[in-house]
Write a protein that holds these residues in place. Structure first.
Motif, mmCIF file in Angstrom:
data_model
loop_
_atom_site.group_PDB
_atom_site.id
_atom_site.type_symbol
_atom_site.label_atom_id
_atom_site.label_comp_id
_atom_site.label_asym_id
_atom_site.label_seq_id
_atom_site.Cartn_x
_atom_site.Cartn_y
_atom_site.Cartn_z
ATOM 1 N N TRP A 38 0.839 -1.202 0.000
ATOM 2 C CA TRP A 38 0.000 0.000 0.000
ATOM 3 C C TRP A 38 0.875 1.254 0.000
ATOM 4 O O TRP A 38 1.902 1.312 0.687
ATOM 5 N N THR A 39 0.454 2.272 -0.744
ATOM 6 C CA THR A 39 1.142 3.562 -0.725
ATOM 7 C C THR A 39 0.126 4.688 -0.744
ATOM 8 O O THR A 39 -1.018 4.516 -1.187
ATOM 9 N N PHE A 40 0.568 5.849 -0.277
ATOM 10 C CA PHE A 40 -0.222 7.077 -0.363
ATOM 11 C C PHE A 40 0.663 8.123 -1.019
ATOM 12 O O PHE A 40 1.777 8.376 -0.558
ATOM 13 N N ARG A 41 0.150 8.751 -2.084
ATOM 14 C CA ARG A 41 0.968 9.685 -2.859
ATOM 15 C C ARG A 41 0.312 11.056 -2.922
ATOM 16 O O ARG A 41 -0.903 11.166 -3.113
ATOM 17 N N VAL A 42 1.114 12.096 -2.774
ATOM 18 C CA VAL A 42 0.674 13.472 -2.994
ATOM 19 C C VAL A 42 1.434 13.990 -4.212
ATOM 20 O O VAL A 42 2.680 13.989 -4.218
ATOM 21 N N SER A 43 0.705 14.420 -5.235
ATOM 22 C CA SER A 43 1.339 14.808 -6.492
ATOM 23 C C SER A 43 0.533 15.917 -7.144
ATOM 24 O O SER A 43 -0.390 16.477 -6.560
ATOM 25 N N GLY A 44 0.895 16.228 -8.397
ATOM 26 C CA GLY A 44 0.219 17.312 -9.097
ATOM 27 C C GLY A 44 0.958 18.614 -8.898
ATOM 28 O O GLY A 44 2.196 18.661 -8.984
ATOM 29 N N LEU A 45 0.216 19.669 -8.601
ATOM 30 C CA LEU A 45 0.805 21.001 -8.459
ATOM 31 C C LEU A 45 1.384 21.194 -7.062
ATOM 32 O O LEU A 45 0.886 21.944 -6.225
ATOM 33 N N VAL A 46 2.471 20.459 -6.805
ATOM 34 C CA VAL A 46 3.193 20.563 -5.532
ATOM 35 C C VAL A 46 4.690 20.670 -5.829
ATOM 36 O O VAL A 46 5.175 20.200 -6.859
ATOM 37 N N GLU A 47 5.415 21.268 -4.898
ATOM 38 C CA GLU A 47 6.858 21.430 -5.066
ATOM 39 C C GLU A 47 7.622 20.145 -4.781
ATOM 40 O O GLU A 47 8.667 19.881 -5.375
ATOM 41 N N ARG A 48 7.088 19.348 -3.866
ATOM 42 C CA ARG A 48 7.821 18.159 -3.418
ATOM 43 C C ARG A 48 6.882 16.946 -3.396
ATOM 44 O O ARG A 48 6.445 16.517 -2.317
ATOM 45 N N PRO A 49 6.553 16.386 -4.542
ATOM 46 C CA PRO A 49 5.691 15.188 -4.535
ATOM 47 C C PRO A 49 6.355 14.066 -3.752
ATOM 48 O O PRO A 49 7.581 13.939 -3.747
ATOM 49 N N PHE A 50 5.549 13.280 -3.085
ATOM 50 C CA PHE A 50 6.118 12.192 -2.281
ATOM 51 C C PHE A 50 5.138 11.036 -2.199
ATOM 52 O O PHE A 50 3.938 11.181 -2.436
ATOM 53 N N THR A 51 5.684 9.882 -1.842
ATOM 54 C CA THR A 51 4.904 8.662 -1.646
ATOM 55 C C THR A 51 5.246 8.072 -0.295
ATOM 56 O O THR A 51 6.434 7.987 0.069
ATOM 57 N N LEU A 52 4.232 7.677 0.457
ATOM 58 C CA LEU A 52 4.414 7.049 1.767
ATOM 59 C C LEU A 52 4.005 5.588 1.708
ATOM 60 O O LEU A 52 2.994 5.253 1.089
ATOM 61 N N THR A 53 4.756 4.740 2.381
ATOM 62 C CA THR A 53 4.286 3.379 2.635
ATOM 63 C C THR A 53 3.323 3.426 3.815
ATOM 64 O O THR A 53 3.206 4.441 4.517
ATOM 65 N N TYR A 54 2.657 2.308 4.070
ATOM 66 C CA TYR A 54 1.738 2.284 5.204
ATOM 67 C C TYR A 54 2.485 2.459 6.527
ATOM 68 O O TYR A 54 2.045 3.212 7.408
ATOM 69 N N ASP A 55 3.633 1.811 6.668
ATOM 70 C CA ASP A 55 4.416 1.967 7.893
ATOM 71 C C ASP A 55 4.884 3.404 8.070
ATOM 72 O O ASP A 55 4.921 3.915 9.201
ATOM 73 N N GLU A 56 5.244 4.061 6.979
ATOM 74 C CA GLU A 56 5.659 5.466 7.074
ATOM 75 C C GLU A 56 4.488 6.357 7.472
ATOM 76 O O GLU A 56 4.660 7.304 8.256
ATOM 77 N N LEU A 57 3.310 6.063 6.975
ATOM 78 C CA LEU A 57 2.134 6.829 7.387
ATOM 79 C C LEU A 57 1.867 6.641 8.871
ATOM 80 O O LEU A 57 1.611 7.614 9.594
ATOM 81 N N LEU A 58 1.947 5.405 9.355
ATOM 82 C CA LEU A 58 1.698 5.139 10.770
ATOM 83 C C LEU A 58 2.709 5.837 11.672
ATOM 84 O O LEU A 58 2.406 6.139 12.830
ATOM 85 N N ALA A 59 3.915 6.078 11.162
ATOM 86 C CA ALA A 59 4.967 6.692 11.971
ATOM 87 C C ALA A 59 4.821 8.204 12.096
ATOM 88 O O ALA A 59 5.493 8.827 12.932
ATOM 89 N N LEU A 60 3.941 8.812 11.304
ATOM 90 C CA LEU A 60 3.777 10.265 11.346
ATOM 91 C C LEU A 60 2.974 10.689 12.576
ATOM 92 O O LEU A 60 2.156 9.920 13.100
ATOM 93 N N PRO A 61 3.193 11.924 13.045
ATOM 94 C CA PRO A 61 2.395 12.430 14.175
ATOM 95 C C PRO A 61 0.906 12.413 13.852
ATOM 96 O O PRO A 61 0.503 12.696 12.720
ATOM 97 N N ARG A 62 0.118 12.084 14.860
ATOM 98 C CA ARG A 62 -1.331 12.000 14.688
ATOM 99 C C ARG A 62 -2.041 13.002 15.586
ATOM 100 O O ARG A 62 -1.466 13.516 16.546
ATOM 101 N N LYS A 63 -3.307 13.218 15.275
ATOM 102 C CA LYS A 63 -4.152 14.018 16.148
ATOM 103 C C LYS A 63 -5.515 13.364 16.235
ATOM 104 O O LYS A 63 -5.876 12.523 15.400
#
Length: 213
Positions: A38-63
């Motif tokens: 699984w991956t999550f990608r932010v792309s299009g009109l952005v300066e720094r497109p990136f792709t996250l794995t599921y583990d990388e998403l889980l490691a991010l700060p949450r609220k």
């Protein structure tokens, strides 16, 4: 009517009925998701497109966000507790370009929905992972769903996989099939979608390939 009941009633948009259940509604079946690929990608009109794995998403700060949710099929559920990664943090990481005004949200099975950037870039919006302290169930969008609680809940796409930032609005799946382009429950923006031009269809297909490969 008690003060508490009156306050709850004020939180229910026109034409809605409160429920204590969380109805399961979606088009098609529940996808089988492999979180190792699984991956999550932010792309299009952005300066720094990136792709996250599921583990990388889980490691991010949450609220945690406590919110009401409103379905276009006329039910509302009050006082939900969602936990997840703030959408604003992902947009900041990508560096949204000034030309970007809209987002095409992409999910499993080719599902899409569209949002004005102003509706996506809000502090209460999440890539939600948990509800009421428990991991989301597959029928409610596990492993991750978008949460945009101020709009009708079809905009909170289940099984979300990416954001494509765009200069122009591009109708998603339900919007192509007659649902409203924005979906504000307080003004009952339920329906009123428009047909796609061939140019928009081509852009939609290309964006889908970019995110979901």
């Amino acid at each position: 009517m008690s003060d508490r009941a009156a306050a709850a009633k004020e939180r229910i948009p026109p034409g809605q009925v409160a429920t204590t259940k969380w109805p399961v509604l979606h088009y098609g079946g529940v996808p089988r998701v492999d979180t190792t690929t699984w991956t999550f990608r932010v792309s299009g009109l952005v300066e720094r497109p990136f792709t996250l794995t599921y583990d990388e998403l889980l490691a991010l700060p949450r609220k945690t966000v406590v919110c009401d949710i409103h379905c276009v099929t006329r039910w509302s559920r009050l006082g939900n507790t969602f936990e997840g990664v703030p959408v604003q943090a992902l947009l900041a990481r990508a560096g949204v370009q000034s030309a970007a005004k809209f987002c095409l949200v992409l999910a499993e099975q080719g599902f899409t929905t569209n949002l004005p950037l102003a509706d996506l870039d809000r502090p209460e919006n999440l890539i939600a992972l948990k509800w009421s302290g428990e991991w989301l169930m597959p029928e409610h969008g596990w492993p991750a769903r978008l949460l945009v609680p101020h709009l009708y809940f079809w905009k909170s796409a289940k099984w979300v996989r990416g954001f494509e930032l765009l200069e122009e609005d591009l109708p998603g799946f339900w919007e192509q099939n007659g649902y409203h382009m924005r979906g504000d429950p307080w003004t009952e923006e339920r329906y009123g979608g428009r047909g796609l031009t061939q140019h928009e269809i081509n852009r939609f297909r290309n964006a889908s390939k970019t995110i979901l490969g």
